[in-house]
Scaffold this active site. Structure first.
Site, PDB file in Angstrom:
ATOM      1  N   ASP A  86       0.865  -1.169   0.000  1.00 15.01           N
ATOM      2  CA  ASP A  86       0.000   0.000   0.000  1.00 15.01           C
ATOM      3  C   ASP A  86       0.911   1.232   0.000  1.00 15.01           C
ATOM      4  OD1 ASP A  86      -2.203   1.736   0.362  1.00 15.01           O
ATOM      5  OD2 ASP A  86      -2.061   1.570   2.538  1.00 15.01           O
ATOM      6  N   ASP A 251      -2.071  -0.703   5.972  1.00 15.67           N
ATOM      7  CA  ASP A 251      -2.363  -0.224   7.318  1.00 15.67           C
ATOM      8  C   ASP A 251      -3.841  -0.351   7.667  1.00 15.67           C
ATOM      9  OD1 ASP A 251      -3.013   1.738   5.438  1.00 15.67           O
ATOM     10  OD2 ASP A 251      -2.682   3.386   6.861  1.00 15.67           O
TER      11      ASP A 251
END
Length: 283
Positions: A86, A251
């Site tokens: 990410d 996250d």
């Protein structure tokens, strides 16, 4: 129960009134359990516990827990050939409130309703899903703000206030990892951020974002957003990767759960344990 866990209680039961700060500092400064300092523990077996006793009692718990973490990190990379990262909150640091404040200064006092750390709402979500263009979004923001004298650049700068930056150490890590793995990005993002502030963040070493990744997958290009399974399926189809051989860093637990459902290995990145911590903890 693994040998190490069985014996944590043994170590915790030992009492001492002495705290050796220097020993604890050595544990923090060097990965002793990985033998990086030359004073480490054996990799496996009962000798681990015996080796602990040469350290002050106050440091033994920290050392054993660090050793266990290293062993877990090593296991998590077994069979992994691809690393999928990410972007926001993993590689680039974010500050949602900074963006909210910057938009409020332009006259948008409800920006917090549109912005999220793990996903956006309304027109911002449409922008990241590729449903509207950057020009469409900027026109919407002008209507939303409703003030004369606010330029496109003002809005772009305010949106980019969400992005704090990328520590150069993370860029260096990505370059090193490309020598051993296929390194990929999968991000919910938009063309406004990606073509301006994000591009600048990746230019710190005189390179471009393409120099840090073998493949880049962006929500607005794929017209799908995490955590929808569709975006992961498109990545698999385009890259021909095997999910079981791919470790995905994000996250957001929702994003990780969606990836895991398709077979990806996953790792949750937190403010206390980022990707540098993860790879530095490897033996």
């Amino acid at each position: 129960m693994p040998f190490f866990l069985e014996n944590i209680a043994t170590i915790e039961s030992r009492q001492s009134s002495t705290t050796d700060i220097a020993a604890e500092s050595r544990i923090a400064d060097g990965c002793l359990s990985c033998n990086r300092s030359g004073q480490g523990l054996p990799a496996t077996g009962p000798d681990v516990l015996n080796s602990l006793y040469k350290y002050p009692i106050a440091a033994q718990n920290s050392l054993l827990l660090h050793h266990l973490t290293c062993r877990a990190m090593e296991a998590s990379l077994t069979g992994i050939h691809n690393l999928l990262f990410d972007l926001g909150g993993v590689i680039i640091d974010l500050d949602q409130q900074q963006c909210v404040d910057a938009l409020a200064a332009l006259g948008d006092t409800q920006a917090a309703n549109m912005l999220g750390l793990y996903g956006q709402q309304g027109e911002f979500m449409k922008l990241e899903a590729g449903e509207i263009s950057a020009a469409d979004f900027l026109a919407y923001m002008h209507r939303r703000i409703g003030r004369d004298g606010v330029s496109d650049r003002d809005i772009v700068d305010a949106i980019n206030a969400f992005l704090v930056g990328i520590p150069v150490e993370r860029l260096q890590l990505l370059r090193r990892l490309r020598s051993h793995y296929r390194v990929m990005m999968l991000s919910n993002t938009n063309p406004i951020m990606f073509d301006t502030k994000i591009a600048d963040c990746f230019a710190q070493e005189g390179l471009t974002v393409e120099d840090y990744f073998d493949d880049i997958y962006l929500s607005y290009r794929l017209k799908a957003c995490k955590p929808n399974a569709e975006i992961f399926e498109k990545v698999i189809a385009s890259s021909h990767i095997v999910p079981q051989e791919t470790l995905f860093f994000d996250d957001s637990q929702k994003n990780l759960d969606a990836a895991a459902a398709l077979g990806f290995k996953t790792h949750l990145v937190t403010p206390d344990c980022g990707i540098i911590d993860f790879f530095n903890s490897r033996p």
